[in-house]
Design an enzyme around this catalytic site. Structure first.
Site, PDB file in Angstrom:
ATOM      1  N   GLY A   1      -1.863 -12.806  -8.926  1.00 48.97           N
ATOM      2  CA  GLY A   1      -1.579 -12.918  -7.495  1.00 48.97           C
ATOM      3  C   GLY A   1      -2.523 -13.912  -6.843  1.00 48.97           C
TER       4      GLY A   1
ATOM      5  N   LEU B   1      -4.415 -13.886  -0.199  1.00 48.09           N
ATOM      6  CA  LEU B   1      -5.797 -13.986   0.281  1.00 48.09           C
ATOM      7  C   LEU B   1      -6.770 -13.332  -0.683  1.00 48.09           C
ATOM      8  CD1 LEU B   1      -5.354 -13.416   4.100  1.00 48.09           C
ATOM      9  CD2 LEU B   1      -5.855 -15.530   2.902  1.00 48.09           C
TER      10      LEU B   1
ATOM     11  N   GLY C   1      -6.335 -12.572  -4.086  1.00 46.80           N
ATOM     12  CA  GLY C   1      -6.348 -13.225  -5.397  1.00 46.80           C
ATOM     13  C   GLY C   1      -6.959 -14.613  -5.358  1.00 46.80           C
TER      14      GLY C   1
ATOM     15  N   HIS D   1       6.362  -1.637  11.187  1.00 45.23           N
ATOM     16  CA  HIS D   1       5.840  -2.492  12.253  1.00 45.23           C
ATOM     17  C   HIS D   1       6.772  -2.429  13.468  1.00 45.23           C
ATOM     18  CE1 HIS D   1       4.268  -5.904  14.383  1.00 45.23           C
ATOM     19  NE2 HIS D   1       3.349  -6.101  13.482  1.00 45.23           N
TER      20      HIS D   1
ATOM     21  N   ARG E   1       0.228   0.492  15.504  1.00 40.01           N
ATOM     22  CA  ARG E   1       1.610   0.247  15.116  1.00 40.01           C
ATOM     23  C   ARG E   1       2.413   1.525  14.890  1.00 40.01           C
ATOM     24  NH1 ARG E   1       0.209  -4.804  11.026  1.00 40.01           N
ATOM     25  NH2 ARG E   1      -0.136  -6.272  12.729  1.00 40.01           N
TER      26      ARG E   1
ATOM     27  N   HIS F   1       6.765  -3.024   6.843  1.00 43.41           N
ATOM     28  CA  HIS F   1       5.929  -4.213   6.919  1.00 43.41           C
ATOM     29  C   HIS F   1       4.809  -4.242   5.881  1.00 43.41           C
ATOM     30  CE1 HIS F   1       3.891  -7.582   8.680  1.00 43.41           C
ATOM     31  NE2 HIS F   1       2.836  -6.886   9.026  1.00 43.41           N
TER      32      HIS F   1
ATOM     33  N   GLU G   1      -3.920  -5.680  -0.521  1.00 46.98           N
ATOM     34  CA  GLU G   1      -2.892  -4.678  -0.229  1.00 46.98           C
ATOM     35  C   GLU G   1      -2.536  -3.863  -1.475  1.00 46.98           C
ATOM     36  OE1 GLU G   1       0.700  -6.281   1.539  1.00 46.98           O
ATOM     37  OE2 GLU G   1       1.622  -4.317   1.767  1.00 46.98           O
TER      38      GLU G   1
ATOM     39  N   ARG H   1      -2.615   1.011   9.037  1.00 46.61           N
ATOM     40  CA  ARG H   1      -3.499  -0.148   9.120  1.00 46.61           C
ATOM     41  C   ARG H   1      -3.428  -0.753  10.512  1.00 46.61           C
ATOM     42  NH1 ARG H   1      -2.697  -5.325   9.030  1.00 46.61           N
ATOM     43  NH2 ARG H   1      -0.586  -5.294   8.179  1.00 46.61           N
TER      44      ARG H   1
END
Lengths: 648, 247
Positions: free
Chosen positions: A42, A45, A47, A268, A339, A410, A434, A444
């Site tokens: 992956g 962000l 990885g 979301h 959310r 989401h 994630e 979150r």
């Protein structure tokens, strides 16, 4: 055999834990780092930042992604921003406040120590990204600008227009490119991990499929890092990218890694509503819109009917006939409630018959007040690209009429169980971003996913993985001609051959849509004992249908998108059941997990801390076997667990 | 709505390709272009035929994965949108739509409408970064940057790396792509330190990979889904020339 879970939380005061831990864990010398191989799966962000940082440290890194370039991982689509406790706005923000907001936002179902560490390293992330040349929004004085996100009363979100994820990922991707150029990282785009290889109880590598040629490849390493994101696409329709999937995580679970809190799904609140039945994907409208947009439905049911029939436009409804229901119910946070709260409130109004489109599943997000207060030009500067995107999709201009929005799947807070070092229950196997479960509890907060991905990749894993690898400095290169690799490759090939041989009547998408429908109706925004039991039965039946009646065209040794989708759906069909089982077990409401049986008189989520103050960690027992659950108690030493209050 | 689709089919990089014709019917005007292809592909699978391979992922216009040449235009009708952001209401009912992959020597076809854009990664690996180590950086507010400069840097950084610029250019030039990265970093003090080296290395790599030269036709700017201005090419030229003069 139940797991023996040890979260390895360091002793000491909350603010000292990470420092103490860093001092206590072992490091690997530069000469020895050169001898050690790490696989990262992956390139989002988590990885990309981990690969870049570990390559820089001198390890030999191989990084895999399913896209044609590491830059296209789904982190790229994050819009709104990234949180940090800089207190640049002088609004009394602090590491503690960010920690507290995150723990409370997660409805007290995350680990205190992990969340505190996240808040602690958040400031380093901003510094890092600025130095890489990420063009964050700035004030006229040249300093960094901020805006507000849900669940916070301070302004701590850093952003780059509505493309913050893109800019942060391009920063991490650039750092990765620097290391690829230096030769410390080797990149494998258009490759998909199809199995994890375990030998002597430790992760030793992966089996990957070259998505261009179909070739099945073996890759060995001293440690494997899973950074493959979440599994929201189990619902078929979500805001996730089309190829986002839960398969890498699921292979780890199948091979013995614990999977924690799978039912914690984030719905979301501000997405473009579903139209018709031919849609493949839902589109998110950034949470940042709630800084200036006000959410409402009409107070009178006759106005709802008039809007639905087209007799009235939303702008025809007088101010006193509008129900700004978030401002009414949650005066202290208003439109910026977290959310889960905003999504449930929208559902409540739509269930009561006040949904404003023909399906009855939409509410308004209105910029009228903000345009009057600030002028159209300022609103355009802030949200221009989002407004354009909305108009492109719906043919309605948000400058003239309010947006119609509705909640959509989401993000998944659940994921692979990890200890404080981000290591799974399998030694040498790590999960970051994630893909793991650790930091967001049952919900979150906005602008915290980017923070966690980069925290794990830049500032946590590069240290903690050294503690494990320090024991491997004498270990030779991992051989891939062993029995464990033979067996893993054989099972992957058999699975592919089986899927191609079924030649049934339904396409992969036909069955995926059915799964999505079962999940949304029964394991969605509100869940009951009955709906969850129904989901389990229906998913089991659908899984049988899949393995008997799916039609996968094309060949194994070719570029074959249908085969890729079939392999992912096979895993979703097990993961969906696991989510329902976890939701059935958790007889309380918390964060995004809302059991209708457990609510306060005002309809808020009602936790049962006496019974469910734990992470539920599931162990795989076979495709049609019930998994076994082990509890990791969540001890709250430093914060008082209260009923979440966004009213005052 | 009903459409006739003429789609480029090509088995692999080595095979000859050809157009094939398909019909799609009862398509809602609110369907996106790629959803229309999803519907076609689902029909093809039901007929036991191989679906059309095309690249796509986020479907929000940001990942840069989608890459279709529609009726002779990169990313189809409309300005400032990627293929995934095109909706069928943009087409006339009953229209015949021609769909091709990117046509560029530097982006060989992998299958049908899917091309290999690895060359863009290689150009960025040549110098499209700031050489800072993790954790070896000053405070985020230690370097004030004028808002106008940060905004201009962001304008250039909006590039999604889709390849439409090179696929549109009659010379097959990647100048707009290279310029977007060079210019974005050139506008920031963090990027200035390695500015000269970056411009030279990225241009050299672009030339090496077989992309053509820029003759300022402006076609790239017209088809860029993020509407990146060729003013950035001017900045790249300035960076490159001043770097060469210093040699």
């Amino acid at each position: 055999m139940a797991f023996k879970l040890d979260a390895k939380i360091p002793a000491g005061a909350l603010a000292d834990k990470w420092s103490n831990h860093k001092a206590a864990i072992k490091v690997v010398s530069p000469a020895n780092k050169r001898k050690l191989d790490i696989i990262i799966v992956g390139t989002g962000l988590g990885g990309a930042s981990a690969a870049a940082s570990l390559g820089e440290l001198g390890y030999n890194v191989k990084v895999f992604c399913i896209q044609d370039s590491p830059r296209r991982a789904h982190s790229i689509a994050a819009q709104g921003g990234i949180n940090a406790a800089k207190n640049y706005q002088n609004d009394n923000d602090s590491v503690y406040r960010l920690f507290y907001d995150t723990i409370k936002g997660g409805d007290y179902r995350a680990r205190e120590a992990n969340v505190y560490r996240l808040a602690e390293v958040s400031n380093l992330i901003i510094d890092q990204c600025v130095a890489q040349g990420v063009p964050f929004a700035r004030e006229y004085g040249g300093l960094l600008a901020n805006r507000s996100f849900g669940g916070a009363q301070v302004s701590r979100t850093f952003y780059a227009r509505g493309q913050t994820g893109q800019q942060l990922l391009l920063g991490a991707y650039a750092a990765l490119n620097k290391e690829i150029a230096a030769g410390s990282v080797k990149s494998y785009p258009r490759h998909e991990m199809l199995d994890i290889v375990i030998e002597d109880g430790e992760a030793k590598g992966i089996i990957a499929r070259n998505l261009v040629t179909g070739e099945i490849e073996r890759h060995g390493a001293h440690a494997v890092v899973i950074a493959t994101g979440g599994y929201g696409n189990v619902f078929f329709l979500s805001t996730n990218a089309m190829a986002s999937n839960g398969s890498a995580a699921f292979q780890c679970y199948r091979k013995g890694a614990g999977f924690a809190n799978p039912c914690f799904t984030q719905i979301h609140p501000t997405c473009i509503p579903v139209h018709g039945d031919q849609q493949s994907k839902l589109t998110l409208m950034s949470e940042s819109l709630r800084n200036d947009g006000r959410i409402w439905v009409p107070k009178k049911i006759e106005d709802v009917k008039a809007i639905r029939s087209g007799a009235k436009k939303p702008s025809d409804i007088a101010e006193e006939d509008r129900d700004y229901y978030l401002e009414r119910r949650y005066p202290a946070f208003g439109n910026l409630v977290p959310r889960d709260v905003a999504s449930r409130a929208a559902k409540e109004r739509c269930d009561a018959g006040f949904g404003v489109n023909e399906t009855g599943l939409a509410v308004f997000l209105d910029f009228k007040t903000a345009i009057e207060r600030l002028g159209k030009e300022i609103i355009k500067q802030r949200y221009g690209n989002l407004f354009d995107m909305y108009e492109e999709i719906t043919d309605v201009s948000p400058y003239e009429q309010p947006m119609q929005i509705f909640p959509a799947v989401h993000y998944t807070m659940g994921g692979i169980w990890v200890d404080y070092n981000l290591m799974t229950t399998i030694p040498g196997l790590y999960a970051i971003g994630e893909a793991n479960f650790s930091d967001h509890g049952a919900n979150r907060l906005g602008a915290s996913a980017l923070m966690q991905g980069l925290a794990d990749g830049y500032f946590v894993l590069p240290y903690t993985i050294g503690d494990y690898l320090s024991k491997k400095i004498q270990a030779p290169k991992v051989k891939t001609d062993t029995k464990a690799f033979d067996e893993a490759e054989k099972s992957v090939k058999e699975r592919i051959a089986k899927l191609l041989s079924i030649n049934g009547k339904q396409s992969v998408d036909d069955i995926h849509k059915k799964l999505g429908h079962i999940m949304w109706e029964n394991v969605g925004m509100a869940r009951t004992k009955e709906s969850l039991e129904r989901a389990i039965t229906e998913i089991q039946a659908l899984r049988k249908e899949f393995w008997k009646d799916v039609k996968v065209v094309g060949k194994a040794d070719d570029f074959n998108v249908e085969l890729e989708k079939a392999l992912r759906l096979a895993d979703f069909l097990e993961l969906g059941e696991l989510m329902a089982r976890d939701a059935l077990n958790r007889e309380e409401s918390c964060g995004g997990h809302f059991r209708s049986e457990h609510q306060t008189e005002e309809g808020e989520a009602l936790r049962h801390d006496d019974k469910f103050a734990y992470a539920a960690v599931w162990e795989y027992k076979g495709m049609d076997q019930a998994p076994e659950m082990t509890q990791e108690a969540l001890d709250y030493e430093f914060t008082h667990r209260a009923q979440r209050n966004y009213k005052d | 709505m009903n459409f006739t689709l003429k789609i480029w089919r090509q088995k692999d990089a080595k095979s000859q390709g050809a157009f094939e014709t398909y019909k799609v019917e009862n398509i809602s005007a609110d369907t996106s272009f790629l959803e229309m292809l999803d519907i076609l592909n689902n029909d093809l699978v039901h007929q036991g035929k191989e679906p059309v391979a095309f690249d796509h992922d986020c479907r929000e216009g940001i990942c840069g994965m989608c890459s279709l040449h529609i009726d002779g235009r990169a990313h189809g009708p409309g300005d400032g949108a990627t293929t995934c952001q095109i909706y069928m209401r943009k087409f006339k009912d009953g229209a015949t739509i021609t769909i091709e992959p990117w046509r560029s020597a530097a982006f060989p076809v992998i299958k049908d409408l899917v091309v290999n854009r690895g060359a863009y990664d290689q150009i960025l690996q040549a110098g499209g970064f700031v050489s800072v180590r993790t954790n070896s950086v000053p405070d985020g507010n230690a370097i004030p940057i004028a808002k106008a400069d940060a905004d201009e840097s962001m304008d250039a950084a909006a590039c999604v790396g889709c390849g439409a610029c090179a696929a549109t250019c009659k010379n097959g030039s990647a100048m707009l792509f290279v310029a977007a990265r060079v210019s974005s970093l050139a506008k920031l003090p963090q990027g200035r330190v390695e500015g000269a080296r970056r411009a030279k290395a990225m241009v050299a790599k672009m030339d090496e990979l077989g992309f053509g030269n820029c003759t300022n036709t402006g076609a790239c700017q017209a088809e860029c889904p993020k509407q990146i201005s060729i003013a950035h090419i001017a900045r790249l030229n300035r960076e490159f020339l001043s770097a060469k003069l210093d040699d």
